[in-house]
Scaffold this motif. Structure first.
Motif, PDB file in Angstrom:
ATOM      1  N   VAL A   1     -39.623  -5.993 -16.853  1.00 15.90           N
ATOM      2  CA  VAL A   1     -39.250  -7.257 -17.503  1.00 15.90           C
ATOM      3  C   VAL A   1     -39.779  -7.313 -18.936  1.00 15.90           C
ATOM      4  O   VAL A   1     -40.716  -6.594 -19.289  1.00 15.90           O
ATOM      5  CB  VAL A   1     -39.848  -8.468 -16.736  1.00 15.90           C
ATOM      6  CG1 VAL A   1     -39.242  -8.561 -15.344  1.00 15.90           C
ATOM      7  CG2 VAL A   1     -41.373  -8.387 -16.662  1.00 15.90           C
ATOM      8  N   ALA A   2     -39.164  -8.181 -19.747  1.00 17.02           N
ATOM      9  CA  ALA A   2     -39.757  -8.558 -21.035  1.00 17.02           C
ATOM     10  C   ALA A   2     -40.620  -9.783 -20.690  1.00 17.02           C
ATOM     11  O   ALA A   2     -40.080 -10.798 -20.266  1.00 17.02           O
ATOM     12  CB  ALA A   2     -38.669  -8.928 -22.022  1.00 17.02           C
ATOM     13  N   PRO A   3     -41.953  -9.678 -20.779  1.00 18.35           N
ATOM     14  CA  PRO A   3     -42.786 -10.746 -20.218  1.00 18.35           C
ATOM     15  C   PRO A   3     -42.460 -12.129 -20.772  1.00 18.35           C
ATOM     16  O   PRO A   3     -42.340 -12.311 -21.980  1.00 18.35           O
ATOM     17  CB  PRO A   3     -44.214 -10.326 -20.559  1.00 18.35           C
ATOM     18  CG  PRO A   3     -44.122  -9.142 -21.427  1.00 18.35           C
ATOM     19  CD  PRO A   3     -42.730  -8.602 -21.386  1.00 18.35           C
TER      20      PRO A   3
ATOM     21  N   TYR B   1     -39.009 -18.985 -14.932  1.00 16.53           N
ATOM     22  CA  TYR B   1     -39.430 -18.245 -16.117  1.00 16.53           C
ATOM     23  C   TYR B   1     -38.305 -17.578 -16.907  1.00 16.53           C
ATOM     24  O   TYR B   1     -38.569 -16.883 -17.887  1.00 16.53           O
ATOM     25  CB  TYR B   1     -40.560 -17.265 -15.744  1.00 16.53           C
ATOM     26  CG  TYR B   1     -41.854 -18.047 -15.529  1.00 16.53           C
ATOM     27  CD1 TYR B   1     -42.764 -18.207 -16.558  1.00 16.53           C
ATOM     28  CD2 TYR B   1     -42.103 -18.709 -14.341  1.00 16.53           C
ATOM     29  CE1 TYR B   1     -43.906 -18.976 -16.392  1.00 16.53           C
ATOM     30  CE2 TYR B   1     -43.235 -19.481 -14.153  1.00 16.53           C
ATOM     31  CZ  TYR B   1     -44.134 -19.621 -15.192  1.00 16.53           C
ATOM     32  OH  TYR B   1     -45.254 -20.390 -15.028  1.00 16.53           O
ATOM     33  N   ASP B   2     -37.033 -17.800 -16.493  1.00 18.02           N
ATOM     34  CA  ASP B   2     -35.874 -17.299 -17.257  1.00 18.02           C
ATOM     35  C   ASP B   2     -36.134 -15.904 -17.827  1.00 18.02           C
ATOM     36  O   ASP B   2     -35.964 -15.669 -19.036  1.00 18.02           O
ATOM     37  CB  ASP B   2     -35.552 -18.249 -18.423  1.00 18.02           C
ATOM     38  CG  ASP B   2     -35.265 -19.658 -17.944  1.00 18.02           C
ATOM     39  OD1 ASP B   2     -34.517 -19.804 -16.968  1.00 18.02           O
ATOM     40  OD2 ASP B   2     -35.828 -20.614 -18.519  1.00 18.02           O
ATOM     41  N   THR B   3     -36.537 -15.010 -16.945  1.00 19.85           N
ATOM     42  CA  THR B   3     -37.047 -13.710 -17.407  1.00 19.85           C
ATOM     43  C   THR B   3     -35.934 -12.709 -17.717  1.00 19.85           C
ATOM     44  O   THR B   3     -35.016 -12.541 -16.915  1.00 19.85           O
ATOM     45  CB  THR B   3     -37.962 -13.129 -16.312  1.00 19.85           C
ATOM     46  OG1 THR B   3     -38.871 -14.146 -15.923  1.00 19.85           O
ATOM     47  CG2 THR B   3     -38.715 -11.915 -16.812  1.00 19.85           C
TER      48      THR B   3
ATOM     49  N   ILE C   1     -42.853  -4.899 -22.764  1.00 13.61           N
ATOM     50  CA  ILE C   1     -42.219  -4.573 -21.480  1.00 13.61           C
ATOM     51  C   ILE C   1     -43.341  -4.557 -20.450  1.00 13.61           C
ATOM     52  O   ILE C   1     -44.414  -4.006 -20.708  1.00 13.61           O
ATOM     53  CB  ILE C   1     -41.548  -3.177 -21.519  1.00 13.61           C
ATOM     54  CG1 ILE C   1     -40.334  -3.170 -22.449  1.00 13.61           C
ATOM     55  CG2 ILE C   1     -41.123  -2.747 -20.111  1.00 13.61           C
ATOM     56  CD1 ILE C   1     -39.144  -3.995 -21.987  1.00 13.61           C
ATOM     57  N   ASP C   2     -43.097  -5.174 -19.299  1.00 12.19           N
ATOM     58  CA  ASP C   2     -44.121  -5.152 -18.258  1.00 12.19           C
ATOM     59  C   ASP C   2     -43.452  -5.067 -16.897  1.00 12.19           C
ATOM     60  O   ASP C   2     -42.217  -5.122 -16.801  1.00 12.19           O
ATOM     61  CB  ASP C   2     -45.000  -6.400 -18.369  1.00 12.19           C
ATOM     62  CG  ASP C   2     -46.409  -6.147 -17.826  1.00 12.19           C
ATOM     63  OD1 ASP C   2     -46.628  -5.080 -17.209  1.00 12.19           O
ATOM     64  OD2 ASP C   2     -47.281  -7.007 -18.008  1.00 12.19           O
ATOM     65  N   ASP C   3     -44.269  -4.964 -15.840  1.00 17.58           N
ATOM     66  CA  ASP C   3     -43.671  -4.947 -14.500  1.00 17.58           C
ATOM     67  C   ASP C   3     -43.916  -6.299 -13.825  1.00 17.58           C
ATOM     68  O   ASP C   3     -44.750  -7.096 -14.271  1.00 17.58           O
ATOM     69  CB  ASP C   3     -44.228  -3.779 -13.672  1.00 17.58           C
ATOM     70  CG  ASP C   3     -45.737  -3.746 -13.682  1.00 17.58           C
ATOM     71  OD1 ASP C   3     -46.365  -4.828 -13.763  1.00 17.58           O
ATOM     72  OD2 ASP C   3     -46.310  -2.646 -13.609  1.00 17.58           O
ATOM     73  N   GLN C   4     -43.187  -6.507 -12.742  1.00 19.67           N
ATOM     74  CA  GLN C   4     -43.277  -7.803 -12.073  1.00 19.67           C
ATOM     75  C   GLN C   4     -44.585  -7.950 -11.298  1.00 19.67           C
ATOM     76  O   GLN C   4     -45.012  -9.053 -10.978  1.00 19.67           O
ATOM     77  CB  GLN C   4     -42.063  -8.007 -11.166  1.00 19.67           C
ATOM     78  CG  GLN C   4     -40.790  -7.992 -11.990  1.00 19.67           C
ATOM     79  CD  GLN C   4     -39.598  -8.540 -11.255  1.00 19.67           C
ATOM     80  OE1 GLN C   4     -39.700  -9.482 -10.482  1.00 19.67           O
ATOM     81  NE2 GLN C   4     -38.447  -7.942 -11.501  1.00 19.67           N
ATOM     82  N   PHE C   5     -45.226  -6.834 -11.039  1.00 16.11           N
ATOM     83  CA  PHE C   5     -46.540  -6.874 -10.408  1.00 16.11           C
ATOM     84  C   PHE C   5     -47.509  -7.690 -11.285  1.00 16.11           C
ATOM     85  O   PHE C   5     -48.218  -8.567 -10.800  1.00 16.11           O
ATOM     86  CB  PHE C   5     -47.042  -5.439 -10.217  1.00 16.11           C
ATOM     87  CG  PHE C   5     -48.431  -5.339  -9.663  1.00 16.11           C
ATOM     88  CD1 PHE C   5     -48.683  -5.629  -8.327  1.00 16.11           C
ATOM     89  CD2 PHE C   5     -49.504  -4.960 -10.481  1.00 16.11           C
ATOM     90  CE1 PHE C   5     -49.975  -5.543  -7.811  1.00 16.11           C
ATOM     91  CE2 PHE C   5     -50.789  -4.871  -9.966  1.00 16.11           C
ATOM     92  CZ  PHE C   5     -51.030  -5.161  -8.630  1.00 16.11           C
TER      93      PHE C   5
ATOM     94  N   ASP D   1     -49.788 -13.607 -28.330  1.00  9.05           N
ATOM     95  CA  ASP D   1     -48.756 -12.574 -28.536  1.00  9.05           C
ATOM     96  C   ASP D   1     -47.376 -13.122 -28.213  1.00  9.05           C
ATOM     97  O   ASP D   1     -47.213 -14.274 -27.848  1.00  9.05           O
ATOM     98  CB  ASP D   1     -49.071 -11.329 -27.698  1.00  9.05           C
ATOM     99  CG  ASP D   1     -48.644 -10.051 -28.412  1.00  9.05           C
ATOM    100  OD1 ASP D   1     -47.733 -10.097 -29.259  1.00  9.05           O
ATOM    101  OD2 ASP D   1     -49.225  -8.985 -28.113  1.00  9.05           O
ATOM    102  N   ARG D   2     -46.396 -12.207 -28.320  1.00  4.66           N
ATOM    103  CA  ARG D   2     -45.001 -12.576 -28.205  1.00  4.66           C
ATOM    104  C   ARG D   2     -44.554 -12.642 -26.747  1.00  4.66           C
ATOM    105  O   ARG D   2     -44.989 -11.817 -25.954  1.00  4.66           O
ATOM    106  CB  ARG D   2     -44.234 -11.440 -28.867  1.00  4.66           C
ATOM    107  CG  ARG D   2     -43.086 -11.870 -29.674  1.00  4.66           C
ATOM    108  CD  ARG D   2     -42.480 -10.687 -30.321  1.00  4.66           C
ATOM    109  NE  ARG D   2     -42.658 -10.801 -31.755  1.00  4.66           N
ATOM    110  CZ  ARG D   2     -42.452  -9.806 -32.593  1.00  4.66           C
ATOM    111  NH1 ARG D   2     -42.147  -8.617 -32.151  1.00  4.66           N
ATOM    112  NH2 ARG D   2     -42.592 -10.005 -33.870  1.00  4.66           N
TER     113      ARG D   2
END
Ligand code: DAH
Length: 347
Positions: A166-168, A150-152, A128-132, A198-199
């Protein structure tokens, strides 16, 4: 009453011979006892009925205790410290098969090792990450049209800027953190050199070439006087080590917001080496478009407090599943995460 006591003794004895002890509760003898009720004097009926109920209760208790005993006998205790195949009592799968390392895990370890020998440290990404980090620090300002490529997957939770977490969708989400973490290398006269295998996750239409969850390896290299020739040589060397053979590479211009110039990097097919017009890996093209790369955009360096007038760098992002599929001629990416043992046992 005597008849009831007799029936009780008889049925208790019979339980032990039944495959299904519970069947005793349907024994015809019980029905016969009930059938006598109407012929009794009304004053006796209450006590008689109660005695039959007691009989049924006794039988139920006997059934329950036999069932518990059977259950306990069926579950052989497992001694987790015992060696394989003690008295042949373990199920045969446990007794005769060892697990193996998943092919993706093993290939990732392999490519980490190659990059380590080339001087790159290995970092992990996150789920999990942020859009920043995923966009902003990579020179995709809010509303940038390339964000849509990026179909995020977005979550319902929002960060402090009000943007959904987001899920990166790419391992580039770690670039900014790497530049910050290893910033001090530059002052010490050392390069920043890191990879992130990584995933990543994308809301894709799934088919033989697309999975919603897959793997990438990101690479970041920053020092004084870094140029595109070093990028191409690094990638070529890595791929030749990985496939254990010499390969030709081809570089075409491309666009990514976070690199300038940006390239699409192709290599000669490691499976058929361009010799098989029917090759299932390259479809007879002889070339495979494998990864994106480029010289890190000055805005990305600046966002991490690195002066682009002094330092330059390159970055690349390569799909790991495709690397592995080309190595072994795997035709469907979905096999990798399917958990199918028939597939996994081949590795
Ligand atoms: N993040 C890009 C993608 O997933 C791949 C990529 C391209 C990574 C260029 C890079 C790069 O670091 O420089 O499509």
């Amino acid at each position: 009453m005597e008849k009831i006591a007799e029936t009780e003794a008889l049925l208790l004895e019979r339980i032990a011979q039944l495959d299904q002890p519970r069947d005793i509760l349907k024994a015809v003898e019980i029905k016969q006892l009930y059938a006598r009720l109407p012929s009794l004097d009304p004053s006796e009926r209450g006590a008689y009925g109660k005695r039959i109920n007691d009989l049924k209760h006794t039988l139920e208790q006997a059934v329950a205790s036999i069932e518990t005993e059977k259950d306990q006998a069926a579950s052989v205790p497992i001694d987790v410290t015992a060696p394989f195949d003690v008295n042949g009592s373990l199920p045969s799968l446990l007794a005769t098969e060892r697990g193996t390392i998943h092919p993706l895990t093993r290939e990732i370890a392999r490519l980490r090792g190659i990059f380590a020998r080339m001087g790159f440290v290995s970092e992990e990404s996150r789920e999990i990450d942020d859009q920043f980090h995923m966009f902003e620090t990579l020179n995709f300002p809010a509303g940038h049209p390339a964000r849509d490529d990026y179909d995020t997957f977005m979550t319902l939770q929002r960060d402090k800027d009000g943007e959904p977490f987001v899920a990166p969708a790419h391992t580039s989400t770690m670039q900014h953190r790497i530049l910050l973490k290893y910033h001090a290398n530059l002052e010490a006269g050392e390069p920043i050199a890191a990879v992130v295998p990584d995933r990543v996750f994308r809301n894709e239409d799934l088919d033989a070439r697309h999975e919603h969850t897959f793997y990438q390896v990101e690479g970041v290299y920053v020092a004084r006087d870094v140029h595109a020739g070093m990028l191409i040589a690094t990638l070529q060397k890595f791929l030749e080590e990985y496939y254990g053979k010499s390969l030709n590479v081809r570089v075409n211009p491309f666009y990514f917001p976070f690199t300038e110039p940006s390239f699409e990097f192709a290599l000669s097919c490691p499976f058929c080496e361009g010799k098989n017009p029917d090759c299932k890996v390259c479809s007879g093209e002889g070339w495979i478009e494998l990864l994106g790369c480029g010289m890190i955009h000055p805005n990305v360096l600046r966002a991490a407090g690195i002066d682009p007038e002094v330092y330059t760098g390159f970055a690349f992002g390569c799909g790991i599943d495709r690397l592995v599929m080309m190595k072994y001629g795997i035709e469907d990416v979905r096999h990798l995460e399917s958990g199918k043992l028939d597939f996994l046992r081949q590795f």
